[in-house]
Design a protein around this motif. Structure first.
Motif, PDB file in Angstrom:
ATOM      1  N   GLN A  83       0.822  -1.200   0.000  1.00 36.36           N
ATOM      2  CA  GLN A  83       0.000   0.000   0.000  1.00 36.36           C
ATOM      3  C   GLN A  83       0.864   1.260   0.000  1.00 36.36           C
ATOM      4  O   GLN A  83       0.577   2.231  -0.709  1.00 36.36           O
ATOM      5  N   SER A  84       1.965   1.224   0.826  1.00 37.32           N
ATOM      6  CA  SER A  84       2.860   2.374   0.870  1.00 37.32           C
ATOM      7  C   SER A  84       3.540   2.589  -0.480  1.00 37.32           C
ATOM      8  O   SER A  84       3.685   3.723  -0.945  1.00 37.32           O
ATOM      9  N   GLU A  85       3.967   1.475  -1.120  1.00 38.26           N
ATOM     10  CA  GLU A  85       4.592   1.595  -2.433  1.00 38.26           C
ATOM     11  C   GLU A  85       3.609   2.151  -3.458  1.00 38.26           C
ATOM     12  O   GLU A  85       3.965   2.994  -4.281  1.00 38.26           O
ATOM     13  N   GLU A  86       2.359   1.676  -3.401  1.00 36.49           N
ATOM     14  CA  GLU A  86       1.357   2.210  -4.309  1.00 36.49           C
ATOM     15  C   GLU A  86       1.150   3.701  -4.070  1.00 36.49           C
ATOM     16  O   GLU A  86       1.057   4.487  -5.018  1.00 36.49           O
ATOM     17  N   GLN A  87       1.090   4.085  -2.771  1.00 35.58           N
ATOM     18  CA  GLN A  87       0.919   5.499  -2.457  1.00 35.58           C
ATOM     19  C   GLN A  87       2.129   6.312  -2.932  1.00 35.58           C
ATOM     20  O   GLN A  87       1.973   7.422  -3.447  1.00 35.58           O
ATOM     21  N   LEU A  88       3.366   5.728  -2.731  1.00 41.16           N
ATOM     22  CA  LEU A  88       4.558   6.432  -3.178  1.00 41.16           C
ATOM     23  C   LEU A  88       4.561   6.595  -4.690  1.00 41.16           C
ATOM     24  O   LEU A  88       4.889   7.669  -5.222  1.00 41.16           O
ATOM     25  N   ASN A  89       4.199   5.501  -5.390  1.00 36.22           N
ATOM     26  CA  ASN A  89       4.147   5.587  -6.850  1.00 36.22           C
ATOM     27  C   ASN A  89       3.110   6.610  -7.298  1.00 36.22           C
ATOM     28  O   ASN A  89       3.339   7.371  -8.245  1.00 36.22           O
ATOM     29  N   LEU A  90       1.952   6.604  -6.613  1.00 36.59           N
ATOM     30  CA  LEU A  90       0.926   7.591  -6.954  1.00 36.59           C
ATOM     31  C   LEU A  90       1.431   9.007  -6.688  1.00 36.59           C
ATOM     32  O   LEU A  90       1.206   9.920  -7.491  1.00 36.59           O
ATOM     33  N   ALA A  91       2.130   9.174  -5.528  1.00 35.42           N
ATOM     34  CA  ALA A  91       2.649  10.496  -5.191  1.00 35.42           C
ATOM     35  C   ALA A  91       3.710  10.946  -6.198  1.00 35.42           C
ATOM     36  O   ALA A  91       3.721  12.096  -6.648  1.00 35.42           O
ATOM     37  N   MET A  92       4.627  10.001  -6.575  1.00 32.69           N
ATOM     38  CA  MET A  92       5.664  10.347  -7.538  1.00 32.69           C
ATOM     39  C   MET A  92       5.048  10.633  -8.909  1.00 32.69           C
ATOM     40  O   MET A  92       5.471  11.546  -9.627  1.00 32.69           O
ATOM     41  N   THR A  93       4.021   9.837  -9.274  1.00 28.44           N
ATOM     42  CA  THR A  93       3.358  10.079 -10.548  1.00 28.44           C
ATOM     43  C   THR A  93       2.652  11.422 -10.540  1.00 28.44           C
ATOM     44  O   THR A  93       2.717  12.194 -11.507  1.00 28.44           O
ATOM     45  N   ALA A  94       1.959  11.706  -9.416  1.00 28.18           N
ATOM     46  CA  ALA A  94       1.234  12.968  -9.322  1.00 28.18           C
ATOM     47  C   ALA A  94       2.181  14.166  -9.340  1.00 28.18           C
ATOM     48  O   ALA A  94       1.859  15.221  -9.885  1.00 28.18           O
ATOM     49  N   SER A  95       3.366  13.998  -8.701  1.00 31.94           N
ATOM     50  CA  SER A  95       4.316  15.110  -8.639  1.00 31.94           C
ATOM     51  C   SER A  95       5.250  15.145  -9.838  1.00 31.94           C
ATOM     52  O   SER A  95       6.058  16.057  -9.961  1.00 31.94           O
ATOM     53  N   GLY A  96       5.142  14.134 -10.714  1.00 27.61           N
ATOM     54  CA  GLY A  96       5.976  14.112 -11.903  1.00 27.61           C
ATOM     55  C   GLY A  96       7.402  13.690 -11.640  1.00 27.61           C
ATOM     56  O   GLY A  96       8.303  14.021 -12.418  1.00 27.61           O
ATOM     57  N   ILE A  97       7.649  12.968 -10.547  1.00 27.20           N
ATOM     58  CA  ILE A  97       9.007  12.551 -10.183  1.00 27.20           C
ATOM     59  C   ILE A  97       9.207  11.096 -10.575  1.00 27.20           C
ATOM     60  O   ILE A  97       8.343  10.245 -10.340  1.00 27.20           O
ATOM     61  N   GLY A  98      10.332  10.801 -11.189  1.00 34.90           N
ATOM     62  CA  GLY A  98      10.723   9.441 -11.511  1.00 34.90           C
ATOM     63  C   GLY A  98      11.921   9.026 -10.683  1.00 34.90           C
ATOM     64  O   GLY A  98      12.663   9.862 -10.160  1.00 34.90           O
ATOM     65  N   PHE A  99      12.127   7.727 -10.581  1.00 33.29           N
ATOM     66  CA  PHE A  99      13.212   7.182  -9.763  1.00 33.29           C
ATOM     67  C   PHE A  99      14.147   6.390 -10.666  1.00 33.29           C
ATOM     68  O   PHE A  99      13.698   5.690 -11.585  1.00 33.29           O
ATOM     69  N   TRP A 100      15.466   6.509 -10.413  1.00 36.13           N
ATOM     70  CA  TRP A 100      16.441   5.710 -11.159  1.00 36.13           C
ATOM     71  C   TRP A 100      17.515   5.175 -10.219  1.00 36.13           C
ATOM     72  O   TRP A 100      17.873   5.801  -9.235  1.00 36.13           O
ATOM     73  N   ASP A 101      17.983   3.988 -10.554  1.00 39.42           N
ATOM     74  CA  ASP A 101      18.973   3.267  -9.737  1.00 39.42           C
ATOM     75  C   ASP A 101      20.044   2.744 -10.688  1.00 39.42           C
ATOM     76  O   ASP A 101      19.761   1.936 -11.572  1.00 39.42           O
ATOM     77  N   TRP A 102      21.283   3.204 -10.491  1.00 34.84           N
ATOM     78  CA  TRP A 102      22.378   2.909 -11.423  1.00 34.84           C
ATOM     79  C   TRP A 102      23.364   1.937 -10.773  1.00 34.84           C
ATOM     80  O   TRP A 102      24.004   2.258  -9.781  1.00 34.84           O
TER      81      TRP A 102
END
Length: 838
Positions: free
Chosen positions: A154-173
């Protein structure tokens, strides 16, 4: 009293005595006695003491009586029967004892088995209870894990929704494996299938003008020179005509034991709207600063908040003087009452009026004043626009522009900037640590004119002027002093951090690529700064130029503050130049040598030649005192040639005197490498001194080579054909690309002392370790400069560094003293020394 043993013994004793007395007549007593012994042995066999006491009494007591009477019964009857009875009783006793033991053992085993069964049952009950409790805990943990997993999902879904809503993407190199995970690649780079973690390369999507900045910022963070990686760049997508602005923020989260980055995590967001807004703000700011009208902003108390340059010109005052002053203290007019009433009733006033400049001169002007209100209708600011209406003022302004502004760039010219600087003498009182005069000189600008033409050079100057003029506060006036020399005033208001930050930003703006026609040009600048104080008001510009010259001497692309050591008056400068020219003719220059210790052998087998000027009146002068002037006057080539010849001759003399194979390093200046006859100069120096070429090493800096990499490659190959070795000095401090390093015929890298200084008190230097790793892969020797402590020396030895140079080994010494040091140098001497060898 109740023990049976005494009673039986007494009875048997009495019977024995009676039998013994009457044994001679035999008869009933003898029979009863023997019968008593037999019965006792038969029925009392299990009680050993009873049988023994009875048998002993009956057997022993009659013997004396029978023996005295010489009775045959003693040997014929008594002794055999008693022996038989004793043997039988003993055998019975042993059998009874054995049976008793067996019975007791059986009882013990039975009891033990019973006890063990009880304990086993208790343990089984206890283990069963523990298993039941463990099952309960396991069931509880399983339920808890389900709840935690559900919460995480649920937290991951909320985080993804929050990142999607705020236009933020995540990257791991994953840096070693060159894999990148993107949370939402299609949003930033198009189709997700096009972004493969195995083959993804960010520079494939970045707009070409932004690629160098992205590479530089990323490399700076990977080397540990910045806390975070943050960069804004443009990407072009096939389906969109306009570029999209992307902002990346990331940080290295894992490094290996050698400090190399392993993993980097960050976020990415689309900042196109922010950049558009910033561009609009920049345009608004440019419109504000470059408006033909005087524009000013007041706070809610009608005190000056800011104003543009035209307003300052209209009233003949500095912006710093106006801030915080009331409106009608600056605009002095007899319409004050009418303007105030109109602002209260209408929130706006517009009209013509007469005002007063500094000095009392009255002039006509038109002004519009508007109230800016908040949402709650309260006053936020006042916006004012004014224009000088006097014809004479317009004519004067045009003449003033022609006289005070540079025709090419539109900036203030040198004369007017002198007037602006002169106004500091009128400040009463002068605010200390408040203003700074800054002089900017482009590095190697002449090469742009020579290689690309004057038109490209002029356009570059125009673009640079526009870029400098659009810089925000605290930069005030900007002027062009000469061809490629600019000046400005910075009002840092006693905030040194603001001043340093502004200088860093100024350098970054200058080095940002320029697009001139079809050419992408990257320039650097030497910047000199002089802080305005009461004691230097008449020498502000000269001091800033002296600091700028010092920045040029240190290789350019840096800024230097003026200090007293740089102070020379024009007359002193002319005298020093005259003495320097005479010194070249009279050969007044000597050479000191700083040893370099071979860390593999512990022997000093190489030295660096350093020039010294033995002035006839001032004594020995360090290079910092005359090299900048020699660079400016072009005398550095002649000085460098003298140093080269002396160094080669002395190195050859050392070999003849049996000091071994000592290599010598000589520095080349930028003036020398531009000369067409440098090859012949080096060749003649080797021939005249008879020094084998392999024992001469020439040191060059990155900034020299990066001016023209193709020319540098051909030039260095020519020098290598002589057999000399080549070293890259101050490696890591310039802006060269490491890809060029493989193309250049370099033998040695010299790590700058600033990087070696990081390795103090047990600390490590990621840059030193990176250079060591790179040099190992390229098979280059490494010399570490500025080694001053034993910890640094041990650290470099552990990294496999080839040579160390610094005060822990020796300061620069004359030839006679350095020979003494070389003769006695070895690794054991160094390890036993407390602070240094010399």
């Amino acid at each position: 009293m109740w023990s049976p043993v005494p009673w039986f013994f007494a009875l048997a004793t009495a019977t024995g005595v009676l039998w013994g007395l009457t044994a001679r007549s035999g008869g009933l007593c003898l029979t009863l006695a023997i019968a008593e012994a037999g019965i006792a042995g038969t029925f009392l066999y299990s009680h050993g003491r009873l049988v023994a006491s009875v048998t002993a009494a009956i057997s022993l007591i009659p013997i004396p009586f029978l023996f005295i009477n010489n009775s045959a019964v003693l040997f014929q009857v008594h002794l055999p029967l008693m022996a038989l009875i004793s043997l039988g009783s003993f055998s019975g006793f042993r059998m009874a004892l054995r049976n008793t033991r067996n019975e007791l053992e059986s009882q013990r085993l039975t009891q033990l088995l019973t006890d063990n069964q009880a304990q086993l049952q208790d343990k089984i009950k206890q283990r069963t209870s523990e298993i039941e409790q463990a099952n309960k805990r396991l069931n509880f943990e399983v339920e808890l894990r389900k709840e935690v997993n559900q919460a995480l999902i649920q937290s991951e879904e909320q985080l993804n929704l929050a990142m999607t809503a705020s236009g933020i993407g995540f990257w791991d190199w994953d840096i070693p494996h060159r894999k990148v995970y993107h949370s939402d690649p299609e949003r930033f780079f198009g189709e997700q299938s096009a972004v493969d973690s195995e083959t993804f390369s960010l520079v494939d999507y970045v707009a070409e003008p932004d690629v160098p900045q992205v590479r530089r910022a990323l490399a700076k963070h990977l080397r540990g020179q910045s806390e975070y990686y943050q960069m804004r760049y443009q990407v072009f997508l096939p389906e969109t005509a306009q570029p999209r602005w992307i902002e990346d923020i990331g940080k290295v989260t894992e490094r290996d034991a050698r400090g190399r980055p392993i993993r980097m995590i960050g976020t990415r967001r689309d900042v196109t709207k922010d950049m558009q807004l910033q561009e609009e703000l920049s345009l608004s700011s440019s419109l504000f600063n470059n408006s033909a009208d005087g524009v000013f902003v007041l706070d809610q108390h009608q005190q000056f908040r800011t104003c543009n340059r035209v307003f300052c010109d209209i009233f003949g005052r500095q912006k710093g003087e106006l801030l915080g002053l009331p409106l009608f203290q600056v605009i002095r007019t007899d319409q004050t009452q009418r303007i105030s009433q109109s602002m209260i009733s209408n929130g706006r006033w517009s009209g013509d009026l007469f005002s007063q400049r500094r000095g009392g001169e009255r002039f006509p002007m038109t002004m519009t004043l508007t109230t800016i209100r908040r949402e709650d209708n309260s006053v936020s600011h006042y916006l004012g626009i004014c224009r000088d209406q006097s014809e004479s003022q317009r004519t004067e302004k045009e003449l003033r522009y022609l006289n005070n502004y540079d025709k090419l760039t539109g900036l203030y010219n040198r004369g007017y900037f002198h007037e602006i600087v002169g106004q500091f003498r009128e400040h009463e009182p002068l605010l200390t640590e408040h203003y700074a005069v800054c002089v900017i000189n482009l590095d190697r600008f002449k090469s742009v004119n020579e290689s690309l033409g004057l038109e490209v050079g002029d356009q570059l100057l125009k673009d640079l002027a526009a870029r400098l003029n659009n810089l925000q506060e605290p930069i005030r006036q900007v002027a062009r002093l000469s061809s490629d020399e600019f000046a400005m005033i910075i009002e840092f208001e006693q905030d040194r951090d603001m001043l340093l930050s502004m200088l860093e930003h100024l350098q970054a703006e200058i080095t940002r690529p320029f697009l001139v026609g079809e050419h992408e040009l990257i320039v650097t600048a030497s910047i000199g700064v002089c802080v305005v104080t009461e004691g230097n008001l008449t020498q502000l510009l000269n001091h800033a130029i002296a600091a700028m010259n010092q920045a040029r001497y240190q290789g350019g692309n840096n800024y230097q503050f003026y200090h007293q050591r740089l102070a020379t008056t024009p007359l002193e400068r002319l005298q020093l130049e005259k003495a320097l020219r005479k010194a070249v003719i009279n050969n007044e220059f000597s050479v000191d040598y700083q040893p370099k210790m071979n860390l593999h052998t512990g022997i000093i087998d190489s030295v660096e030649a350093l020039v010294r000027w033995r002035h006839p009146h001032k004594g020995v002068l360090d290079p910092d005192d005359f090299i900048p002037l020699a660079e400016e006057t072009g005398l550095i080539s002649a000085i460098g040639e003298q140093v080269l010849n002396k160094a080669c001759q002395e190195a050859a003399a050392w070999r003849q005197r049996g000091f071994g194979d000592i290599s010598i390093s000589v520095n080349l200046s930028s003036h020398q490498i531009r000369r067409n006859d440098l090859y012949d100069i080096i060749y003649n120096a080797l021939q005249n001194s008879q020094l084998p070429a392999e024992y001469l090493e020439l040191e060059l800096t990155e900034s020299m080579l990066m001016e023209d990499i193709s020319h540098a490659q051909d030039f260095l190959n020519q020098l290598r054909s002589l057999g000399v070795r080549l070293a890259l000095d101050d490696f890591g401090t310039g802006y060269s690309s490491l890809s060029y390093l493989k193309r250049l015929p370099i033998d040695t890298l010299k790590i700058d002392r600033s990087f070696v200084a990081e390795a103090r008190q047990g600390e490590t230097s990621p840059i030193v370790e990176a250079v060591m790793a790179m040099s190992e892969s390229l098979r280059l020797n490494v010399v570490a400069e500025g080694v001053e402590t034993r910890e640094q020396l041990h650290y470099l030895e552990s990294l496999g560094c080839d040579y160390a140079q610094g005060y822990i080994i020796s300061r620069p010494l004359p030839a006679s003293e350095v020979l003494t040091l070389i003769r006695h140098s070895n690794l054991q001497t160094l390890s036993q020394a407390t602070d240094a060898v010399h």
